[in-house]
Scaffold this active site. Structure first.
Site, PDB file in Angstrom:
ATOM      1  N   ASN A 206      -0.472  -2.564   3.118  1.00  0.00           N
ATOM      2  CA  ASN A 206      -1.429  -3.763   3.692  1.00  0.00           C
ATOM      3  C   ASN A 206      -0.732  -5.007   3.173  1.00  0.00           C
ATOM      4  O   ASN A 206      -1.509  -5.544   2.008  1.00  0.00           O
ATOM      5  CB  ASN A 206      -2.450  -3.231   4.178  1.00  0.00           C
ATOM      6  CG  ASN A 206      -3.366  -4.673   4.426  1.00  0.00           C
ATOM      7  OD1 ASN A 206      -2.902  -5.752   5.412  1.00  0.00           O
ATOM      8  ND2 ASN A 206      -5.183  -4.839   4.316  1.00  0.00           N
ATOM      9  N   TRP A 207       0.041  -5.682   4.077  1.00  0.00           N
ATOM     10  CA  TRP A 207       0.467  -7.077   3.317  1.00  0.00           C
ATOM     11  C   TRP A 207      -0.651  -7.999   2.908  1.00  0.00           C
ATOM     12  O   TRP A 207       0.165  -9.553   2.377  1.00  0.00           O
ATOM     13  CB  TRP A 207       2.027  -7.693   3.637  1.00  0.00           C
ATOM     14  CG  TRP A 207       3.150  -6.464   3.249  1.00  0.00           C
ATOM     15  CD1 TRP A 207       3.008  -5.185   2.202  1.00  0.00           C
ATOM     16  CD2 TRP A 207       4.243  -6.469   3.601  1.00  0.00           C
ATOM     17  NE1 TRP A 207       4.475  -4.802   2.572  1.00  0.00           N
ATOM     18  CE2 TRP A 207       5.981  -5.587   2.933  1.00  0.00           C
ATOM     19  CE3 TRP A 207       5.167  -7.502   4.459  1.00  0.00           C
ATOM     20  CZ2 TRP A 207       6.632  -5.564   2.898  1.00  0.00           C
ATOM     21  CZ3 TRP A 207       6.259  -7.033   4.397  1.00  0.00           C
ATOM     22  CH2 TRP A 207       7.214  -6.380   3.809  1.00  0.00           C
ATOM     23  N   LYS A 208      -1.176  -7.878   4.487  1.00  0.00           N
ATOM     24  CA  LYS A 208      -2.052  -9.082   4.009  1.00  0.00           C
ATOM     25  C   LYS A 208      -1.481 -10.567   4.736  1.00  0.00           C
ATOM     26  O   LYS A 208      -0.593 -10.261   5.248  1.00  0.00           O
ATOM     27  CB  LYS A 208      -2.953  -9.464   2.891  1.00  0.00           C
ATOM     28  CG  LYS A 208      -3.411  -7.793   2.889  1.00  0.00           C
ATOM     29  CD  LYS A 208      -5.006  -8.235   1.865  1.00  0.00           C
ATOM     30  CE  LYS A 208      -5.321  -6.755   1.672  1.00  0.00           C
ATOM     31  NZ  LYS A 208      -6.633  -6.792   0.453  1.00  0.00           N
TER      32      LYS A 208
ATOM     33  N   HIS B  92     -10.281  -4.090   8.865  1.00  0.00           N
ATOM     34  CA  HIS B  92     -10.483  -4.507   7.300  1.00  0.00           C
ATOM     35  C   HIS B  92     -11.942  -5.404   7.185  1.00  0.00           C
ATOM     36  O   HIS B  92     -11.794  -6.084   8.097  1.00  0.00           O
ATOM     37  CB  HIS B  92      -9.400  -4.871   7.182  1.00  0.00           C
ATOM     38  CG  HIS B  92      -8.790  -4.791   6.277  1.00  0.00           C
ATOM     39  ND1 HIS B  92      -9.465  -6.472   5.630  1.00  0.00           N
ATOM     40  CD2 HIS B  92      -7.929  -4.591   5.116  1.00  0.00           C
ATOM     41  CE1 HIS B  92      -8.580  -5.667   3.884  1.00  0.00           C
ATOM     42  NE2 HIS B  92      -7.980  -4.457   3.836  1.00  0.00           N
TER      43      HIS B  92
ATOM     44  N   GLU C 136     -11.310  -7.930   5.379  1.00  0.00           N
ATOM     45  CA  GLU C 136     -10.817 -10.013   5.570  1.00  0.00           C
ATOM     46  C   GLU C 136     -11.850 -10.175   6.610  1.00  0.00           C
ATOM     47  O   GLU C 136     -12.163 -11.264   6.637  1.00  0.00           O
ATOM     48  CB  GLU C 136      -9.526  -9.546   4.659  1.00  0.00           C
ATOM     49  CG  GLU C 136     -10.358  -9.228   3.454  1.00  0.00           C
ATOM     50  CD  GLU C 136      -8.836  -9.149   2.757  1.00  0.00           C
ATOM     51  OE1 GLU C 136      -7.606  -9.068   3.551  1.00  0.00           O
ATOM     52  OE2 GLU C 136      -8.520  -8.392   1.468  1.00  0.00           O
TER      53      GLU C 136
ATOM     54  N   GLU D 271     -12.785   1.994   2.329  1.00  0.00           N
ATOM     55  CA  GLU D 271     -12.286   1.127   1.426  1.00  0.00           C
ATOM     56  C   GLU D 271     -13.095   0.154   0.750  1.00  0.00           C
ATOM     57  O   GLU D 271     -13.739  -0.791   1.711  1.00  0.00           O
ATOM     58  CB  GLU D 271     -11.474  -0.066   2.025  1.00  0.00           C
ATOM     59  CG  GLU D 271     -10.080   0.427   2.840  1.00  0.00           C
ATOM     60  CD  GLU D 271      -8.465  -0.587   2.762  1.00  0.00           C
ATOM     61  OE1 GLU D 271      -8.081  -0.460   1.992  1.00  0.00           O
ATOM     62  OE2 GLU D 271      -9.089  -1.775   3.302  1.00  0.00           O
TER      63      GLU D 271
ATOM     64  N   GLY E 256      -8.392  -5.528  -3.958  1.00  0.00           N
ATOM     65  CA  GLY E 256      -8.276  -6.802  -4.396  1.00  0.00           C
ATOM     66  C   GLY E 256      -9.301  -7.487  -5.825  1.00  0.00           C
ATOM     67  O   GLY E 256      -8.520  -7.862  -6.545  1.00  0.00           O
TER      68      GLY E 256
ATOM     69  N   SER F 294      -6.995  -1.360  -4.365  1.00  0.00           N
ATOM     70  CA  SER F 294      -7.059  -1.639  -6.325  1.00  0.00           C
ATOM     71  C   SER F 294      -6.204  -0.403  -6.572  1.00  0.00           C
ATOM     72  O   SER F 294      -6.204   0.232  -7.021  1.00  0.00           O
ATOM     73  CB  SER F 294      -8.171  -2.496  -7.248  1.00  0.00           C
ATOM     74  OG  SER F 294      -8.566  -3.397  -6.761  1.00  0.00           O
TER      75      SER F 294
ATOM     76  N   GLY G 147      -3.037  -2.858  -0.762  1.00  0.00           N
ATOM     77  CA  GLY G 147      -2.200  -4.301  -0.788  1.00  0.00           C
ATOM     78  C   GLY G 147      -1.979  -4.633  -1.791  1.00  0.00           C
ATOM     79  O   GLY G 147      -0.964  -4.803  -1.709  1.00  0.00           O
ATOM     80  N   GLY G 148      -2.253  -5.627  -2.735  1.00  0.00           N
ATOM     81  CA  GLY G 148      -1.720  -5.861  -3.549  1.00  0.00           C
ATOM     82  C   GLY G 148      -0.638  -5.070  -4.283  1.00  0.00           C
ATOM     83  O   GLY G 148       0.904  -5.631  -4.656  1.00  0.00           O
TER      84      GLY G 148
HETATM   85  P1  PGA Z   1      -5.778  -3.833  -2.879  1.00  0.00           P
HETATM   86  O1  PGA Z   1      -6.110  -3.971  -1.311  1.00  0.00           O
HETATM   87  O2  PGA Z   1      -5.028  -3.138  -3.279  1.00  0.00           O
HETATM   88  O3  PGA Z   1      -5.336  -4.722  -3.076  1.00  0.00           O
HETATM   89  O4  PGA Z   1      -7.418  -3.805  -3.209  1.00  0.00           O
HETATM   90  C1  PGA Z   1      -6.795  -2.779   0.026  1.00  0.00           C
HETATM   91  C2  PGA Z   1      -6.720  -3.760   0.693  1.00  0.00           C
HETATM   92  O5  PGA Z   1      -7.538  -4.422   1.454  1.00  0.00           O
HETATM   93  O6  PGA Z   1      -6.633  -3.074   2.145  1.00  0.00           O
END
Ligand code: PGA
Length: 279
Positions: A37-39, A121, A123, A190, A196, A235, A256-257
């Site tokens: 997930n590159w956001k 998600h 966010e 999640e 993050g 994470s 994500g990251g």
């Molecule tokens: P993260 O994000 O790996 O940066 O914690 C995961 C996600 O939001 O899908």
């Protein structure tokens, strides 16, 4: 003679039952996913660079979810690379088309090469005020559009500390899956406090919660719950991936990251690919 007929029949039955049991076994094997997930990250150049560097694997399903503007270029880059990599959107609207400025429908995502879409998600729940009802509408629309929804659920730190994790997950699951008569979806647990923050859940805690999620899923969709892949997200990285991959109810990760760096993401793919071969 009679005995040989009897043993022939016994062998035949054993072969037939053995084979059909084998097939059943295969069917209940869950697909393993490593999903990026590159956001709201990366531009065109960085996207091209990523697909040049990234390796894929036949043993796990690798899916990349770039921002909407990068979906079609990513689709072309994947095609060009010949690597078995899937493409997913990070969001979808619930309507087929219409006056919804800034939105994209399921058929539009399909049109630019997507097979998957992330829905719910945290966010989007936090910054775009998406609630369970809206998540459900989007999930229904995605399935109708022949996209596989990657449905995200998870509790906040406040909810965790108030010992509300189970109750939150049940509400989110029941809400997201209302009126769904398909088992073509992926779940991602999640925990919001792990996203993050660099503080992932321990693999043991995640396993415990995944098993709980599967038990709730069983109440909602019955035995098909055994075939649904439940991914961990929050994470996850190349260093903790092996711990997650060792757990029986963790069928991959939503990253994500650590998915922004091709080398780190490759590391995660390799861990899950090895886990598959060992199981
Ligand atoms: P993260 O994000 O790996 O940066 O914690 C995961 C996600 O939001 O899908």
């Amino acid at each position: 003679m009679e005995q040989s007929i009897e043993s022939y029949i016994k062998n035949l039955v054993r072969d037939v039952i053995g084979q059909s049991l084998g097939e059943l076994q295969l069917q209940s094997d869950r697909q393993t996913y490593v999903i990026a997930n590159w956001k709201m990250n990366k531009n065109l150049n960085e996207t091209a660079e990523f697909f040049q560097k990234i390796n894929s694997s036949q043993d796990v399903s690798v899916v990349i979810c770039p921002p909407a503007q990068l979906l079609y270029p990513a689709h072309l880059l994947i095609k060009q690379s010949g690597k078995p990599i899937g493409l997913g959107g990070q969001n979808v609207h619930w309507a087929d088309k219409g006056a919804y400025t800034g939105e994209s429908s399921g058929s539009m995502l399909r049109d630019v090469g997507c097979e998957y879409v992330i829905i719910g998600h945290s966010e989007r729940r936090q910054y775009s005020y998406e609630d369970d009802e809206l998540v459900n509408k989007k999930v229904l629309h995605a399935i109708k559009s022949e996209l596989t929804p990657i449905i995200c659920i998870g509790e906040t730190l406040g909810q965790k500390n108030a010992l509300q994790t189970e109750q939150v997950l049940v509400k989110q699951l029941e809400g997201a899956l209302k009126d769904i008569d398909s088992s073509h979806f992926i779940l991602a647990y999640e925990p919001v406090w792990a996203i993050g923050t660099g503080q992932s859940a321990t693999a043991e805690l995640a396993q415990q919660i995944h098993a709980y999620i599967r038990s709730i899923l069983k109440k909602i969709i019955g035995e098909k719950a055994d075939g649904i892949s439940i991914l961990y997200g929050g994470s996850a990285n190349e260093h903790n991936a092996a711990d997650f991959s060792a757990m029986p109810d963790i069928d991959g990760v939503l990253v994500g990251g650590a998915s922004l760096n091709a080398q780190s993401f490759d590391g995660i793919i390799n861990v899950f690919a090895k886990g598959e071969q060992n199981s």
